[in-house]
Scaffold this motif. Structure first.
Motif, PDB file in Angstrom:
ATOM      1  N   ILE A 165       0.800  -1.117   0.149  1.00  0.00           N
ATOM      2  CA  ILE A 165       0.027  -0.085  -0.069  1.00  0.00           C
ATOM      3  C   ILE A 165       0.836   1.232   0.044  1.00  0.00           C
ATOM      4  N   ASN A 166       1.718   1.166   0.733  1.00  0.00           N
ATOM      5  CA  ASN A 166       2.590   2.352   0.648  1.00  0.00           C
ATOM      6  C   ASN A 166       3.559   2.524  -0.459  1.00  0.00           C
ATOM      7  N   PRO A 167       3.606   3.448  -1.384  1.00  0.00           N
ATOM      8  CA  PRO A 167       4.195   3.746  -2.577  1.00  0.00           C
ATOM      9  C   PRO A 167       5.864   3.479  -2.482  1.00  0.00           C
ATOM     10  N   ASP A 168       6.497   3.679  -1.210  1.00  0.00           N
ATOM     11  CA  ASP A 168       7.736   3.451  -1.064  1.00  0.00           C
ATOM     12  C   ASP A 168       8.412   2.167  -0.716  1.00  0.00           C
ATOM     13  N   TRP A 169       7.260   1.206  -0.549  1.00  0.00           N
ATOM     14  CA  TRP A 169       7.514  -0.232  -0.332  1.00  0.00           C
ATOM     15  C   TRP A 169       7.114  -1.070  -1.441  1.00  0.00           C
ATOM     16  N   ALA A 170       6.126  -0.370  -2.149  1.00  0.00           N
ATOM     17  CA  ALA A 170       5.427  -1.378  -3.016  1.00  0.00           C
ATOM     18  C   ALA A 170       6.302  -2.081  -4.133  1.00  0.00           C
ATOM     19  N   LEU A 171       7.043  -1.120  -4.890  1.00  0.00           N
ATOM     20  CA  LEU A 171       8.099  -1.813  -5.922  1.00  0.00           C
ATOM     21  C   LEU A 171       8.880  -2.827  -5.319  1.00  0.00           C
ATOM     22  N   LEU A 172       9.594  -2.482  -4.064  1.00  0.00           N
ATOM     23  CA  LEU A 172      10.467  -3.476  -3.387  1.00  0.00           C
ATOM     24  C   LEU A 172       9.884  -4.648  -3.068  1.00  0.00           C
ATOM     25  N   SER A 173       8.481  -4.640  -2.580  1.00  0.00           N
ATOM     26  CA  SER A 173       7.812  -5.868  -2.416  1.00  0.00           C
ATOM     27  C   SER A 173       7.316  -6.653  -3.656  1.00  0.00           C
ATOM     28  N   VAL A 174       7.101  -5.900  -4.793  1.00  0.00           N
ATOM     29  CA  VAL A 174       6.985  -6.848  -5.849  1.00  0.00           C
ATOM     30  C   VAL A 174       8.359  -7.466  -6.503  1.00  0.00           C
ATOM     31  N   SER A 175       9.189  -6.569  -6.211  1.00  0.00           N
ATOM     32  CA  SER A 175      10.809  -7.127  -6.625  1.00  0.00           C
ATOM     33  C   SER A 175      11.081  -8.579  -5.844  1.00  0.00           C
ATOM     34  N   ILE A 176      10.897  -8.512  -4.740  1.00  0.00           N
ATOM     35  CA  ILE A 176      11.098  -9.789  -3.747  1.00  0.00           C
ATOM     36  C   ILE A 176      10.419 -10.713  -4.418  1.00  0.00           C
ATOM     37  N   THR A 177       9.014 -10.413  -4.491  1.00  0.00           N
ATOM     38  CA  THR A 177       8.335 -11.719  -4.981  1.00  0.00           C
ATOM     39  C   THR A 177       8.940 -12.139  -6.618  1.00  0.00           C
ATOM     40  N   THR A 178       9.344 -11.208  -7.287  1.00  0.00           N
ATOM     41  CA  THR A 178       9.988 -11.770  -8.638  1.00  0.00           C
ATOM     42  C   THR A 178      11.150 -12.402  -8.376  1.00  0.00           C
ATOM     43  N   ILE A 179      12.087 -12.101  -7.516  1.00  0.00           N
ATOM     44  CA  ILE A 179      13.193 -12.603  -7.247  1.00  0.00           C
ATOM     45  C   ILE A 179      12.940 -14.171  -6.691  1.00  0.00           C
ATOM     46  N   TRP A 180      11.913 -14.325  -5.683  1.00  0.00           N
ATOM     47  CA  TRP A 180      11.719 -15.528  -5.491  1.00  0.00           C
ATOM     48  C   TRP A 180      11.180 -16.614  -6.723  1.00  0.00           C
ATOM     49  N   MET A 181      10.312 -16.036  -7.592  1.00  0.00           N
ATOM     50  CA  MET A 181       9.764 -16.625  -8.514  1.00  0.00           C
ATOM     51  C   MET A 181      10.649 -17.053  -9.585  1.00  0.00           C
ATOM     52  N   ASN A 182      11.937 -16.361  -9.944  1.00  0.00           N
ATOM     53  CA  ASN A 182      12.841 -16.720 -10.849  1.00  0.00           C
ATOM     54  C   ASN A 182      14.006 -17.599 -10.107  1.00  0.00           C
ATOM     55  N   LEU A 183      14.045 -17.574  -9.043  1.00  0.00           N
ATOM     56  CA  LEU A 183      15.094 -18.268  -8.251  1.00  0.00           C
ATOM     57  C   LEU A 183      15.196 -19.587  -9.016  1.00  0.00           C
ATOM     58  N   GLY A 184      14.202 -20.530  -8.940  1.00  0.00           N
ATOM     59  CA  GLY A 184      14.259 -21.999  -9.320  1.00  0.00           C
ATOM     60  C   GLY A 184      14.909 -21.882 -10.653  1.00  0.00           C
ATOM     61  N   PHE A 185      14.302 -21.349 -11.477  1.00  0.00           N
ATOM     62  CA  PHE A 185      15.013 -21.617 -12.935  1.00  0.00           C
ATOM     63  C   PHE A 185      16.349 -21.105 -12.951  1.00  0.00           C
ATOM     64  N   SER A 186      16.881 -20.273 -12.457  1.00  0.00           N
ATOM     65  CA  SER A 186      18.196 -19.657 -12.617  1.00  0.00           C
ATOM     66  C   SER A 186      19.185 -20.859 -11.654  1.00  0.00           C
ATOM     67  N   PHE A 187      18.756 -21.317 -10.594  1.00  0.00           N
ATOM     68  CA  PHE A 187      19.329 -22.109  -9.714  1.00  0.00           C
ATOM     69  C   PHE A 187      19.669 -23.519 -10.534  1.00  0.00           C
ATOM     70  N   LEU A 188      18.736 -23.819 -11.171  1.00  0.00           N
ATOM     71  CA  LEU A 188      18.536 -25.250 -11.900  1.00  0.00           C
ATOM     72  C   LEU A 188      19.715 -25.242 -13.028  1.00  0.00           C
ATOM     73  N   ILE A 189      19.774 -24.103 -13.609  1.00  0.00           N
ATOM     74  CA  ILE A 189      20.602 -24.044 -15.032  1.00  0.00           C
ATOM     75  C   ILE A 189      22.037 -23.751 -14.353  1.00  0.00           C
ATOM     76  N   LEU A 190      22.254 -22.950 -13.263  1.00  0.00           N
ATOM     77  CA  LEU A 190      23.592 -22.682 -12.749  1.00  0.00           C
ATOM     78  C   LEU A 190      23.931 -24.016 -12.192  1.00  0.00           C
ATOM     79  N   LEU A 191      23.300 -24.617 -11.491  1.00  0.00           N
ATOM     80  CA  LEU A 191      23.783 -26.044 -10.957  1.00  0.00           C
ATOM     81  C   LEU A 191      24.046 -27.118 -12.010  1.00  0.00           C
ATOM     82  N   GLY A 192      23.359 -27.000 -12.982  1.00  0.00           N
ATOM     83  CA  GLY A 192      23.807 -27.757 -14.271  1.00  0.00           C
ATOM     84  C   GLY A 192      24.978 -27.428 -14.974  1.00  0.00           C
TER      85      GLY A 192
END
Length: 307
Positions: A165-192
């Motif tokens: 709800i706070n404009p100062d935190w909203a973009l950071l919150s969405v970024s944290i969600t996106t980092i978590w979402m992208n983590l699995g794919f990047s992890f698998l490729i790098l582990l390979g």
């Protein structure tokens, strides 16, 4: 003399006929892909360029040709600049962080530890969760009253945060969600990539007395550079195209703090029904991604060590 000339010319004509035959066979096999790309990629791209030079009615049909006016309107619109700023900040927050986090987890999972297979499954599990499901999970975590994060802050006697709800935190919150979402794919490729590094390099370095961080800097990262380059390119493009989590978590708000360029295109086209300006924004986004990808291949690829 003529017989010798015919003998010399015969192989050339045979090679030409073989090449034409191979070309026909190759085009035959590529025909389904070419058809799909034409229908779902090339034709929409051409139509988007066409619409960007027109004002459209509510049905999406072009009504007035305006030339470059849609583009001029965009670059005079402060909302568009705020959208660009939010987009680049989002990319800056998500791309380096997700790659570093995935690399750390991949290095940890590459060690021969007991039960490491279980943690590999956990680290890669985000890859199997859709954007909508991931956003709903984080929507509950960010809830201002019953969310996990604010409960932790309450237990530490710290002030709660209005994450979405706070404009100062909203973009950071969405970024944290996106980092978590992208983590699995990047992890698998790098582990390979890590598991494909020649182990004799580490054995030789260990004999020479090289420590862990020396091996990491001198062997692991150079050998992993093609994989890192691939992950960086894919993550960068995906960050510019993020939409689902923003639509569910914030809807582009508050005060357009998370109104990224892709979401701005969606609102302009399917909420305001301004398909002309939405198409112009889409072309601008395409140009940004195209230029950044070219720059990445031109400069970053120089540091890639191909074996």
């Amino acid at each position: 003399m003529e017989l010798a000339r015919d003998i010399n010319q015969e192989p050339k004509s045979n090679k030409t006929s073989v090449r034409k035959s191979d070309l026909k066979v190759g085009l035959l096999f590529l025909a389904p892909s070419i058809l799909l790309f034409s229908v779902f990629l090339f034709y929409p791209l051409v139509r988007t360029v066409y619409y960007s030079f027109h004002i459209t009615d509510i049905t999406g049909e072009q009504s007035v040709y305006v030339g470059l006016e849609n583009y001029l309107f965009l670059f005079q619109d402060p909302v568009f600049y705020e959208s660009l700023k939010a987009t680049f900040l989002f990319v800056l927050y998500t791309v380096p962080t997700s790659i570093v986090a995935a690399l750390f987890l991949a290095l940890l999972s590459n060690e021969k530890l007991k039960g490491i297979g279980f943690f590999r499954v956990i680290f890669s599990s985000t890859m199997g969760i859709s954007a909508a499901a991931s956003a709903v999970i984080w929507l509950f975590l960010f809830h201002p009253s019953v969310g996990f994060f604010n409960n932790v802050l309450n237990s530490l006697n710290l002030p709660v945060v209005q994450w979405l709800i706070n404009p100062d935190w909203a973009l950071l919150s969405v970024s944290i969600t996106t980092i978590w979402m992208n983590l699995g794919f990047s992890f698998l490729i790098l582990l390979g990539g890590l598991q494909n590094i020649d182990q004799t390099l580490y054995e030789s370095a260990a004999i020479d007395g090289a420590g862990y961080f020396t091996r990491l800097w001198r062997i692991t990262l150079p050998s992993l550079s093609p994989t890192l380059f691939f992950i960086t390119t894919i993550t960068l493009i995906n960050a510019f195209q993020s939409f689902g989590q923003i639509d569910i978590l914030t809807g582009g708000g508050p005060n357009d703090a998370t109104n990224l360029l892709v979401y701005s295109i969606y609102k302009e086209a399917f909420v305001n029904y301004h398909f002309g300006t939405a198409s112009a924004q889409a072309i601008v986004l395409f140009v940004f991604i195209f230029v950044l990808t070219i720059l990445q291949f031109k400069f970053a690829e120089r540091k890639v060590h191909y074996q």
